[in-house]
Design a protein around this motif. Structure first.
Motif, PDB file in Angstrom:
ATOM      1  N   GLU A  84      16.213  10.991  -0.204  1.00 39.53           N
ATOM      2  CA  GLU A  84      15.684  10.403  -1.435  1.00 39.53           C
ATOM      3  C   GLU A  84      14.669   9.306  -1.116  1.00 39.53           C
ATOM      4  O   GLU A  84      13.639   9.192  -1.790  1.00 39.53           O
ATOM      5  CB  GLU A  84      16.829   9.825  -2.262  1.00 39.53           C
ATOM      6  CG  GLU A  84      16.381   9.257  -3.597  1.00 39.53           C
ATOM      7  CD  GLU A  84      17.531   8.679  -4.397  1.00 39.53           C
ATOM      8  OE1 GLU A  84      17.257   7.791  -5.217  1.00 39.53           O
ATOM      9  OE2 GLU A  84      18.688   9.101  -4.200  1.00 39.53           O
ATOM     10  N   MET A  85      14.953   8.506  -0.080  1.00 36.28           N
ATOM     11  CA  MET A  85      14.018   7.446   0.303  1.00 36.28           C
ATOM     12  C   MET A  85      12.664   8.027   0.686  1.00 36.28           C
ATOM     13  O   MET A  85      11.617   7.509   0.278  1.00 36.28           O
ATOM     14  CB  MET A  85      14.582   6.639   1.473  1.00 36.28           C
ATOM     15  CG  MET A  85      15.718   5.716   1.094  1.00 36.28           C
ATOM     16  SD  MET A  85      16.541   4.944   2.520  1.00 36.28           S
ATOM     17  CE  MET A  85      15.219   4.048   3.271  1.00 36.28           C
ATOM     18  N   PHE A  86      12.660   9.115   1.444  1.00 34.09           N
ATOM     19  CA  PHE A  86      11.397   9.730   1.842  1.00 34.09           C
ATOM     20  C   PHE A  86      10.706  10.383   0.650  1.00 34.09           C
ATOM     21  O   PHE A  86       9.486  10.349   0.547  1.00 34.09           O
ATOM     22  CB  PHE A  86      11.613  10.755   2.959  1.00 34.09           C
ATOM     23  CG  PHE A  86      11.780  10.130   4.302  1.00 34.09           C
ATOM     24  CD1 PHE A  86      10.720   9.500   4.926  1.00 34.09           C
ATOM     25  CD2 PHE A  86      13.004  10.141   4.943  1.00 34.09           C
ATOM     26  CE1 PHE A  86      10.862   8.904   6.169  1.00 34.09           C
ATOM     27  CE2 PHE A  86      13.165   9.551   6.183  1.00 34.09           C
ATOM     28  CZ  PHE A  86      12.091   8.934   6.799  1.00 34.09           C
ATOM     29  N   ALA A  87      11.483  10.967  -0.247  1.00 36.83           N
ATOM     30  CA  ALA A  87      10.887  11.589  -1.422  1.00 36.83           C
ATOM     31  C   ALA A  87      10.201  10.543  -2.297  1.00 36.83           C
ATOM     32  O   ALA A  87       9.099  10.763  -2.800  1.00 36.83           O
ATOM     33  CB  ALA A  87      11.954  12.331  -2.221  1.00 36.83           C
ATOM     34  N   LYS A  88      10.842   9.404  -2.482  1.00 34.41           N
ATOM     35  CA  LYS A  88      10.252   8.339  -3.296  1.00 34.41           C
ATOM     36  C   LYS A  88       9.048   7.724  -2.606  1.00 34.41           C
ATOM     37  O   LYS A  88       8.064   7.404  -3.248  1.00 34.41           O
ATOM     38  CB  LYS A  88      11.293   7.255  -3.581  1.00 34.41           C
ATOM     39  CG  LYS A  88      12.300   7.662  -4.615  1.00 34.41           C
ATOM     40  CD  LYS A  88      13.247   6.528  -4.914  1.00 34.41           C
ATOM     41  CE  LYS A  88      14.245   6.942  -5.971  1.00 34.41           C
ATOM     42  NZ  LYS A  88      15.194   5.864  -6.266  1.00 34.41           N
ATOM     43  N   ALA A  89       9.129   7.549  -1.306  1.00 35.74           N
ATOM     44  CA  ALA A  89       8.024   6.933  -0.565  1.00 35.74           C
ATOM     45  C   ALA A  89       6.792   7.826  -0.590  1.00 35.74           C
ATOM     46  O   ALA A  89       5.678   7.342  -0.702  1.00 35.74           O
ATOM     47  CB  ALA A  89       8.437   6.655   0.870  1.00 35.74           C
ATOM     48  N   GLY A  90       6.988   9.112  -0.526  1.00 37.80           N
ATOM     49  CA  GLY A  90       5.859  10.031  -0.516  1.00 37.80           C
ATOM     50  C   GLY A  90       5.196  10.205  -1.854  1.00 37.80           C
ATOM     51  O   GLY A  90       4.018  10.496  -1.943  1.00 37.80           O
ATOM     52  N   GLY A  91       5.910   9.986  -2.942  1.00 43.20           N
ATOM     53  CA  GLY A  91       5.347  10.243  -4.265  1.00 43.20           C
ATOM     54  C   GLY A  91       4.958   9.014  -5.037  1.00 43.20           C
ATOM     55  O   GLY A  91       4.379   9.104  -6.097  1.00 43.20           O
ATOM     56  N   SER A  92       5.233   7.827  -4.532  1.00 41.33           N
ATOM     57  CA  SER A  92       4.982   6.630  -5.321  1.00 41.33           C
ATOM     58  C   SER A  92       3.497   6.331  -5.478  1.00 41.33           C
ATOM     59  O   SER A  92       3.084   5.797  -6.489  1.00 41.33           O
ATOM     60  CB  SER A  92       5.698   5.424  -4.705  1.00 41.33           C
ATOM     61  OG  SER A  92       5.157   5.148  -3.435  1.00 41.33           O
ATOM     62  N   GLY A  93       2.683   6.673  -4.529  1.00 43.24           N
ATOM     63  CA  GLY A  93       1.259   6.368  -4.620  1.00 43.24           C
ATOM     64  C   GLY A  93       0.555   7.169  -5.692  1.00 43.24           C
ATOM     65  O   GLY A  93      -0.305   6.672  -6.389  1.00 43.24           O
ATOM     66  N   GLY A  94       0.922   8.427  -5.864  1.00 40.27           N
ATOM     67  CA  GLY A  94       0.257   9.274  -6.850  1.00 40.27           C
ATOM     68  C   GLY A  94       0.573   8.886  -8.269  1.00 40.27           C
ATOM     69  O   GLY A  94      -0.248   9.006  -9.164  1.00 40.27           O
TER      70      GLY A  94
END
Length: 130
Positions: A84-94
């Motif tokens: 979940e941490m990686f999923a959130k980190a990858g999508g927060s910029g967009g």
């Protein structure tokens, strides 16, 4: 233990850090990287991320790290969902870019509405001087 150049070279070779992938990492960085990878692999396999499993995985890969690294990483990640941490980190910029674009679109609509209101004079011609 982890300070010897033989272990350092061994760990670098096991992680692919050599002439194919020159990263200029020191021994501590290589150990941290190996421990990080082990944590990610365990999380991806839905295994418990604890020092015992980290040590098992590092041992199976033939990577030697100082004993405190697995313990430290397992304590830092206790109760956290790495996937979940990686999923959130990858999508927060967009998401922020989309919100800004959406706000800009609303601003344009408001400007157009205001302009239309100004143009609507109720049928009267205020500019006619006759």
């Amino acid at each position: 233990f982890g300070g010897s150049s033989a272990n350092f070279a061994h760990n670098q070779a096991r992680l692919g850090v050599d002439k194919k992938m020159p990263l200029n990492l020191n021994n501590k960085q290589v150990q941290e990287l190996a421990t990080s990878y082990a944590c990610m692999v365990l999380a991806d396999c839905e295994a418990k991320v604890n020092d015992e499993n980290i040590n098992k995985l590092l041992g199976a890969a033939g990577v030697k790290v100082e004993p405190f690294y697995p313990k430290l990483f397992s304590q830092l990640l206790a109760g956290k969902d790495l996937v979940e941490m990686f999923a959130k980190a990858g999508g927060s910029g967009g998401g922020a870019g989309g919100a800004a674009a959406g706000e800009g679109g609303e601003g344009e609509e408001k400007k157009e509405e205001k302009k239309e209101e100004e143009e609507d004079d109720g049928g009267f011609d205020f500019d006619d001087d006759e």
